[in-house]
Design a protein around this motif. Structure first.
Motif, short mmCIF file in Angstrom:
data_model
loop_
_atom_site.label_atom_id
_atom_site.label_comp_id
_atom_site.label_asym_id
_atom_site.label_seq_id
_atom_site.Cartn_x
_atom_site.Cartn_y
_atom_site.Cartn_z
N ALA A 159 0.83 -1.21 0.00
CA ALA A 159 0.00 0.00 0.00
C ALA A 159 0.86 1.25 0.00
O ALA A 159 0.54 2.25 -0.66
CB ALA A 159 -0.93 -0.01 1.21
N THR A 160 2.00 1.20 0.72
CA THR A 160 2.86 2.38 0.81
C THR A 160 3.49 2.71 -0.54
O THR A 160 3.49 3.88 -0.97
CB THR A 160 3.98 2.14 1.85
OG1 THR A 160 3.39 1.85 3.12
CG2 THR A 160 4.89 3.36 1.96
N LEU A 161 4.00 1.68 -1.22
CA LEU A 161 4.64 1.92 -2.52
C LEU A 161 3.60 2.39 -3.54
O LEU A 161 3.88 3.30 -4.34
CB LEU A 161 5.33 0.65 -3.01
CG LEU A 161 6.00 0.73 -4.39
CD1 LEU A 161 7.01 1.88 -4.44
CD2 LEU A 161 6.65 -0.59 -4.77
N ARG A 162 2.44 1.77 -3.54
CA ARG A 162 1.42 2.19 -4.51
C ARG A 162 1.02 3.64 -4.29
O ARG A 162 0.84 4.40 -5.24
CB ARG A 162 0.19 1.29 -4.41
CG ARG A 162 -0.89 1.64 -5.45
CD ARG A 162 -1.95 0.57 -5.52
NE ARG A 162 -2.87 0.84 -6.63
CZ ARG A 162 -4.05 1.43 -6.52
NH1 ARG A 162 -4.49 1.79 -5.31
NH2 ARG A 162 -4.79 1.65 -7.58
N GLU A 163 0.93 4.05 -3.02
CA GLU A 163 0.56 5.44 -2.72
C GLU A 163 1.64 6.40 -3.21
O GLU A 163 1.34 7.47 -3.74
CB GLU A 163 0.34 5.60 -1.21
CG GLU A 163 -0.06 7.01 -0.79
CD GLU A 163 -1.34 7.50 -1.49
OE1 GLU A 163 -1.41 8.72 -1.79
OE2 GLU A 163 -2.24 6.67 -1.75
N ARG A 164 2.91 6.03 -3.08
CA ARG A 164 4.01 6.86 -3.58
C ARG A 164 3.91 7.04 -5.09
O ARG A 164 4.08 8.14 -5.62
CB ARG A 164 5.36 6.24 -3.23
CG ARG A 164 5.81 6.42 -1.79
CD ARG A 164 7.14 5.71 -1.56
NE ARG A 164 8.15 6.14 -2.51
CZ ARG A 164 9.18 5.37 -2.91
NH1 ARG A 164 9.30 4.14 -2.45
NH2 ARG A 164 10.07 5.85 -3.77
N ILE A 165 3.60 5.93 -5.79
CA ILE A 165 3.52 5.99 -7.25
C ILE A 165 2.33 6.84 -7.70
O ILE A 165 2.46 7.69 -8.59
CB ILE A 165 3.42 4.55 -7.82
CG1 ILE A 165 4.73 3.80 -7.58
CG2 ILE A 165 3.07 4.59 -9.31
CD1 ILE A 165 4.66 2.32 -7.90
N LEU A 166 1.19 6.64 -7.06
CA LEU A 166 0.00 7.40 -7.44
C LEU A 166 0.17 8.89 -7.13
O LEU A 166 -0.30 9.75 -7.88
CB LEU A 166 -1.23 6.84 -6.75
CG LEU A 166 -1.64 5.40 -7.12
CD1 LEU A 166 -2.90 4.98 -6.37
CD2 LEU A 166 -1.85 5.28 -8.63
N SER A 167 0.83 9.19 -6.04
CA SER A 167 1.07 10.59 -5.69
C SER A 167 1.98 11.25 -6.72
O SER A 167 1.77 12.40 -7.14
CB SER A 167 1.70 10.69 -4.30
OG SER A 167 0.79 10.23 -3.32
N ALA A 168 3.02 10.51 -7.15
CA ALA A 168 3.91 11.05 -8.17
C ALA A 168 3.18 11.24 -9.49
O ALA A 168 3.39 12.25 -10.19
CB ALA A 168 5.10 10.10 -8.36
N ALA A 169 2.30 10.29 -9.83
CA ALA A 169 1.53 10.42 -11.06
C ALA A 169 0.64 11.65 -11.02
O ALA A 169 0.54 12.40 -12.01
CB ALA A 169 0.68 9.15 -11.27
N GLN A 170 0.00 11.87 -9.88
CA GLN A 170 -0.87 13.04 -9.76
C GLN A 170 -0.06 14.33 -9.86
O GLN A 170 -0.48 15.29 -10.53
CB GLN A 170 -1.62 12.99 -8.43
CG GLN A 170 -2.62 14.13 -8.26
CD GLN A 170 -3.45 13.96 -7.00
OE1 GLN A 170 -3.18 13.10 -6.19
NE2 GLN A 170 -4.45 14.81 -6.84
#
Length: 360
Positions: free
Chosen positions: A33-44
């Motif tokens: 969950a932590t890594l996915r949140e980092r990736i989605l935040s960067a995408a946004q």
């Protein structure tokens, strides 16, 4: 205009592989969950909304859409209360799967033939002429199919309601009220309109089954039948068909209608002619759409569970699509949902029939 943001752009920003970024969008269970949140935040932050839907569909061999094929125009899906209830239940059932609905007509006019040309993973064939070229195209494309309100095909899953049993219950009801001169109001888009010498000109699975149900009871009872057929179930056509039955000296004392929409037209025609419902005329519909409990008098009708039919149709189609994807043998199930007679204010005992030449 800035540089185009891609999966690789985000991967470079976060310091992971391009595949890891792709999994964040398409296979979230593969990441913490932590890594996915980092990736989605960067995408946004970079203004990236996700992989191109067309490219994703091409990669997985799926369009993400299922078709619903109508005989009528697509407008029918938004104006007919039975169709809207049925489609709403399908959409709700499909929501967790990510599949979307594509509404298509069975028209084969013009350069675009929906059943042939529109991309879809499978289709519901809903109350269509099985002989139409549209249905033939769907079969030739070897798409997973489910028939709804159609004649049963041994090789195609189907969802129907007990039209015949429900219609028989309606006919028994009017016979128990003492009615023996009974009108039958049918609907269709082909063939003769107007008064019918015999009522056998029903068109389509539901019409035929409902007619058979009426005749199962009315025939043995020796009822006198006056039947008419109209074009579609619009209020104008329904009133026209109703007046064929009611504006005559030997009018029926009860009318059995193919649908609630048609029954509403009978109520309107009766009011125009000064015929009291239910004092002088009993009117029975079919479907129990929302109109049935809103009109005055409220309408006796045969209830079908549109939500259950929509859920069953969607579940059958998603199962057929999954079997096609995996290549597993697909079981063919034919579901028949029950109906229920709902007695309301439009039912009444048979009054003495009008004599020819007498006042209404």
């Amino acid at each position: 205009m800035g540089a185009r943001v891609t999966l690789q752009t985000i991967a470079d920003q976060v310091g992971v592989s391009r595949m890891t970024v792709s999994n964040a969008f398409s296979k979230p269970d593969q990441l913490s969950a932590t890594l996915r949140e980092r990736i989605l935040s960067a995408a946004q932050e970079l203004g990236y909304v996700g992989p191109d839907p067309a490219a994703r569909a091409l990669a997985r061999g799926s369009t993400g859409a299922v078709g619903v094929i109508f005989t009528h125009s697509v407008r029918f899906a938004f104006t007919d209360l039975v169709a809207t209830g049925f489609l709403g239940a399908i959409a709700e059932e499909l929501a967790p799967t990510g599949l979307s609905l594509t509404l298509l007509t069975s028209s084969d006019d013009g350069d675009i033939v929906p059943a042939r040309d529109v991309a879809m993973d499978g289709a519901l064939v809903y109350s269509c002429d099985w002989k139409s070229q549209a249905v033939d195209f769907l079969h030739r494309r070897k798409l997973p199919l489910v028939y709804v309100d159609q004649d049963v095909d041994d090789d195609i899953p189907s969802v129907n309601i007990d039209d015949r049993g429900g219609a028989a219950a309606a006919a028994r009801h009017v016979l128990e009220l003492g009615h023996r001169r009974i009108g039958l109001l049918l609907s269709g888009t082909h063939g003769p309109y107007g008064l019918l010498a015999t009522p056998e000109a029903a068109e389509g699975h539901s019409s035929r089954q409902r007619l058979l149900g009426w005749l199962d009871e009315l025939g043995p009872a020796g009822a006198e039948l006056i039947s008419a057929r109209q074009d579609s179930a619009t209020p104008e056509h329904a009133r026209w068909g109703a007046r064929l039955l009611l504006d005559r000296p030997d009018r029926p004392t009860a009318v059995l209608c193919f649908s609630d929409a048609i029954a509403y037209g009978v109520l309107q025609a009766a009011a125009e002619l000064g015929i009291d419902v239910p004092g002088q005329l009993t009117v029975v519909g079919f479907d129990d759409n929302p109109l049935a409990s809103q009109v005055r008098p409220t309408l006796t009708t045969v209830r079908q569970d549109l939500a259950a039919k929509g859920r069953a149709a969607a579940a059958a189609l998603t199962a057929a699509i999954e079997h096609a994807r995996t290549g597993a043998p697909a079981p063919v199930e034919h579901i028949v949902l029950p109906t229920e007679l709902v007695i309301r204010e439009s039912s009444g005992p048979a009054a003495a029939p009008p004599r020819p030449g007498s006042a209404r």
